[in-house]
Design a protein around this motif. Structure first.
Motif: not given
Length: 501
Positions: A1-5, A34-38, A118-130, A133-135
């Motif tokens: 699993m890749d680190d959230p970066t 490693p990213l703490r949040w978006v 076409r990519t909302p900011f919330i999608a970026v934040a959600r992708a990072h949160a996922e 969570a996956a990590q």
């Protein structure tokens, strides 16, 4: 699993993010931090509301076109706050990221990427949160899998050592266990530490054990970081486990903590078992001292193969540590031994072919041994007496009875009591020698050393044989014995040796 970066987000094809930094070299390793949040903000100075290692998204409404100084100050504030990267929302207020913003980010090494309309900011934040969570799920799964593997390892022969080896494989670092005396008893991978690091680490372990308190400590040995964890209760430490790393994430620390608890319990149980075994062996020793090995064989199953040696250690010998050392040798090299505590000192029995064990233990634990002659179990009591006698006759690390016995029977009679008796017996001739300047005592000594042969003794003394005969007659009269008889001569010889010069 890749680190959230940031690199992980850039690889997400569904987000369609584009890195605008001219080259990856300009942003160094920031893509892999490693990213703490978006977070998103269009404030000109959002830093009071930001945290370190955060990814910031903006549409750029706060920036003035063509104002390079403003862009430089904006990016500088973000960099100083520890922002890991900047995402620019395209086609909201600007067709793309302003040139001055791109230049400012490049100058300060700040990763800048474009977020398409076409990519909302919330999608970026959600992708990072996922990704976070996956990590977290992957690490929890790893921890559970590691715990299962460690539990299985604990059921193997030599379970504690197997568990520590499995731990080293799971966290991919060197793991070592030290006993209560500070000796390295197990490591994995074996013999992988450089000698300077091993020596330095042993010194740190010794200091930690000397303090006697439960502790977890970070140390550096020959420039290499280590984590040290004590085993056992404060004041009753059973050893130390060392890991060649400077940090553990929460999941790895949980796994390590469970191993530390397991190892501490194992050492406590071993300690209780050792005490019970010590009591049993002391009782078996009493049977052997009656020259009866039958009970010992029924209780222990086997004994070292005769002919055997009986060794008695000095009373300050660390019996438990010595038995533990012998037990490791039994498991590793097949050493057959019997060890037990006794009022005379620790008793250790090995086959005659294993005599070097005494010297090895003497060197390892700085103790002295008296060692008997080799014989069978039917002579055990006599062998024990020989070992005790040898221990009391010399200050060497290992003293063999055969060596002390060869020093003669007379040497064994040279006690303080014998000296007092001998001095009283020789007093008449010593008084005459002191008063008249005669040399009767030396004459008798030389005469007996030459087997009471007059001519040889006279030549050694440089006198006529008639003079020698006269001196012997005078000494015989003073002592009140007939020196023509063997018993009188033997008693005189012992007295001369016991009294000394």
């Amino acid at each position: 699993m890749d680190d959230p970066t940031l690199r992980t987000l850039l690889r997400r094809r569904d987000l369609e993010l584009t890195l605008l930094s001219p080259t990856e070299a300009m942003v160094g390793d920031r893509l892999d931090r490693p990213l703490r949040w978006v977070h998103s903000s269009d404030l000109l100075d959002p830093t009071p509301f930001l945290a370190d290692d955060l990814l910031l998204l903006t549409t750029g409404t706060q920036l003035t076109d063509g104002d390079a100084a403003q862009a430089q100050a904006y990016v500088t504030r973000l960099a100083d706050r520890g922002v890991a990267g900047l995402g620019f929302g395209a086609d909201v207020h600007h067709a793309g990221a302003p040139r001055e913003l791109i230049a400012a980010c490049a100058a300060l090494g700040m990763p800048l990427f474009e977020v398409p309309y076409r990519t909302p900011f919330i999608a970026v934040a959600r992708a990072h949160a996922e990704a976070i969570a996956a990590q977290a799920y992957a690490r929890r799964s790893w921890a559970l899998d590691a715990q299962r593997a460690l539990a299985i390892a604990a059921l193997r022969p030599r379970g504690l050592e197997s568990t520590l080896s499995e731990l080293a494989r799971r966290i991919d670092v060197w793991v070592g266990m030290f006993d209560a005396g500070g000796a390295l008893t197990h490591e994995h991978p074996p013999r992988s530490l450089a000698e300077p690091a091993a020596a330095d680490l042993s010194a740190h372990v010794g200091e930690l054990l000397a303090r006697g308190a439960q502790a977890a400590q970070s140390v550096t040995a020959d420039g290499q970081p280590f984590l040290l964890f004590t085993l056992g209760r404060g004041g009753h430490l059973r050893g130390v486990i060392a890991l060649a790393t400077d940090a553990l994430d929460p999941e790895a620390r949980t796994v390590v903590t469970s191993v530390i608890a397991m190892a501490g319990l194992s050492r406590e149980q071993s300690e209780q078992l050792n005490r019970s075994r010590a009591r049993l062996h002391s009782q078996v020793l009493q049977s052997l001292l009656r020259d009866d090995p039958a009970l010992a064989r029924r209780v222990l199953g086997s004994l070292p193969v005769a002919p055997v040696l009986v060794g008695v250690a000095s009373t300050d010998a660390p019996a438990e540590a010595i038995v533990e050392w012998c037990e490791r040798r039994r498991l590793e090299d097949g050493l057959a031994y019997f060890g037990a505590a006794a009022p005379s000192g620790m008793v250790l029995v090995v086959s005659a072919a294993q005599e070097q064990v005494y010297a090895q233990i003497a060197d390892r634990f700085s103790v002295q041994w008296g060692v008997s002659a080799a014989d069978g179990y039917g002579s055990f009591a006599r062998m024990h007496e020989q070992a005790v006698f040898a221990l009391g006759r010399s200050g060497d690390a290992v003293t063999r009875y055969a060596d002390t016995a060869s020093a003669s029977m007379i040497g064994a009679l040279s006690t303080d009591e014998a000296r007092l008796v001998a001095e009283s017996r020789l007093a008449p001739i010593r008084q005459v020698d002191a008063a008249s300047g005669s040399d009767l005592e030396r004459t008798l000594r030389v005469w007996l050393e030459h087997d009471a042969v007059l001519d040889a003794s006279a030549n050694a003394l440089g006198v006529h044989r008639h003079t020698l005969r006269s001196r012997i007659a005078q000494a015989s009269a003073l002592l009140g014995v007939d020196l023509a008889t063997f018993p009188a001569r033997a008693e005189l010889w012992i007295a001369l040796h016991a009294a000394g010069e």
